[in-house]
Design an enzyme around this catalytic site. Structure first.
Site, PDB file in Angstrom:
ATOM      1  N   GLY A   1     -19.968  12.756  24.411  1.00  0.00           N
ATOM      2  CA  GLY A   1     -19.485  13.817  23.533  1.00  0.00           C
ATOM      3  C   GLY A   1     -20.571  14.280  22.596  1.00  0.00           C
ATOM      4  O   GLY A   1     -21.751  14.231  22.920  1.00  0.00           O
ATOM      5  N   GLU A   2     -20.190  14.787  21.447  1.00  0.00           N
ATOM      6  CA  GLU A   2     -21.033  15.320  20.368  1.00  0.00           C
ATOM      7  C   GLU A   2     -21.978  16.421  20.835  1.00  0.00           C
ATOM      8  O   GLU A   2     -22.932  16.768  20.145  1.00  0.00           O
ATOM      9  CB  GLU A   2     -21.804  14.208  19.638  1.00  0.00           C
ATOM     10  CG  GLU A   2     -22.677  13.315  20.454  1.00  0.00           C
ATOM     11  CD  GLU A   2     -23.320  12.162  19.671  1.00  0.00           C
ATOM     12  OE1 GLU A   2     -24.568  12.110  19.614  1.00  0.00           O
ATOM     13  OE2 GLU A   2     -22.585  11.321  19.135  1.00  0.00           O
TER      14      GLU A   2
END
Length: 338
Positions: free
Chosen positions: A305-306
């Site tokens: 993610g991120e």
């Protein structure tokens, strides 16, 4: 151009597909003609050629440049964590936001390498959304406010936008939004997230089924409010603002892609300007990409993610555009065969 979007009616948003900018077929055709004249065998750059045409059409330029890349990471907290769907406390969301701001996360390193300007937008982390098994996660006005926050964060002068997220519990939100948009048992959309075991995944599926049953009568955009989080709504807002400014978007992995599933369910054309960065290791992502009719650029077994996969994919997109716009034609290079 983002100020042209007025987020005051959730159910009016699908109609925006009729008025927002569309793919410039003339620019794409001119870019296709240029492709045929470049100093290479036809089709030898494979998907890079397809990506270059995609960018040309959305930027409205047969010879585009990607000089300004913007990266946004949207962060939020979720009331569904009260059901025990994540092994980590919600304090981790704010701690990771601080890590992003200090430059210590993977996304910071990848944005630096890819040449993207990173901003992190924390969305009321001290006030998690509601538990969607007990009621809607957000009121309509809260959802619209989060969408507006995401839209306002988009730089209309950017040439390309990459999107990522952070939020403890949001793999459950992603699975709920995907199941709501495209159907099927919740178990088909659930993965390990940040470390759930088999029991944890089973719990996630049961919790999601409870939420789907409670909110089944709602329309696609209303289900964003009922099941989603502030970062998911903000991602939707950013995608719409990018469309208004003719900025192509690279969505990260499963959670980021699922964030825009309500837009796809409401009006698939709203995502025409979006690429999917990578095939997430989360099992629901392959199903989601198939439902959206989009093929990820990379497949590296990632599930961080991120925006990490989107930052990596940005390098591929930049390479595609650099070859398309920077290579000489046969005539320019004095090479026979053009």
């Amino acid at each position: 151009m983002t100020n042209e979007l007025i987020f005051d009616d959730l159910n009016a948003i699908p109609g925006w597909a009729k008025t927002l900018p569309s793919f410039d077929e003339d620019a794409a055709e001119a870019a296709r003609a240029r492709q045929a004249e470049l100093t290479k065998p036809p089709g030898s750059l494979g998907r890079l050629e397809e990506i270059a045409l995609f960018v040309s059409g959305w930027r409205g330029d047969p010879k585009p440049r990607l000089e300004r890349a913007q990266a946004l990471v949207l962060a939020g907290n979720h009331g569904i964590c009260a059901q025990g769907v994540n092994p980590f406390p919600q304090e981790v969301t704010a701690q990771m936001v601080a890590n992003f701001e200090a430059g210590g996360a993977a996304i910071n390193q990848l944005c630096r390498v890819a040449g993207a300007d990173l901003s992190v937008i924390a969305l009321e982390l001290d006030t998690p959304t509601g538990d969607f098994t007990e009621g809607p996660a957000m009121r309509f006005d809260e959802t619209l406010e989060a969408m507006a926050r995401g839209a306002e964060a988009v730089d209309p002068s950017a040439d390309i936008l990459i999107l990522g997220e952070m939020g403890i519990g949001n793999s459950t939100i992603a699975a709920a939004l995907a199941a709501s948009a495209f159907g099927g048992p919740a178990a088909d959309w659930v993965g390990r997230g940040t470390g759930s075991d088999e029991g944890g995944m089973s719990l996630k599926a049961r919790v999601i089924e409870a939420g789907l049953s409670r909110h089944e009568a709602a329309g696609p955009m209303e289900r964003l409010a009922a099941l989603g989080g502030r970062e998911q709504a903000a991602i939707c807002g950013a995608v719409l603002a990018a469309r208004a400014a003719r900025i192509p978007v690279i969505l990260d992995g499963y959670i980021c892609t699922a964030s825009v599933a309500p837009l796809a369910a409401a009006e698939p054309r709203l995502l025409d300007h979006c690429l999917i960065a990578h095939a997430s290791a989360e099992p629901g992502h392959a199903r989601l990409c198939a439902a959206l009719g989009k093929r990820p650029i990379l497949d590296l077994g990632m599930a961080l993610g991120e925006g990490s996969g989107a930052a990596l994919a940005l390098g591929i997109v930049k390479g595609a555009v650099a070859c398309h716009s920077g290579m000489a034609t046969f005539a320019e290079a004095g090479v026979a065969g053009g």
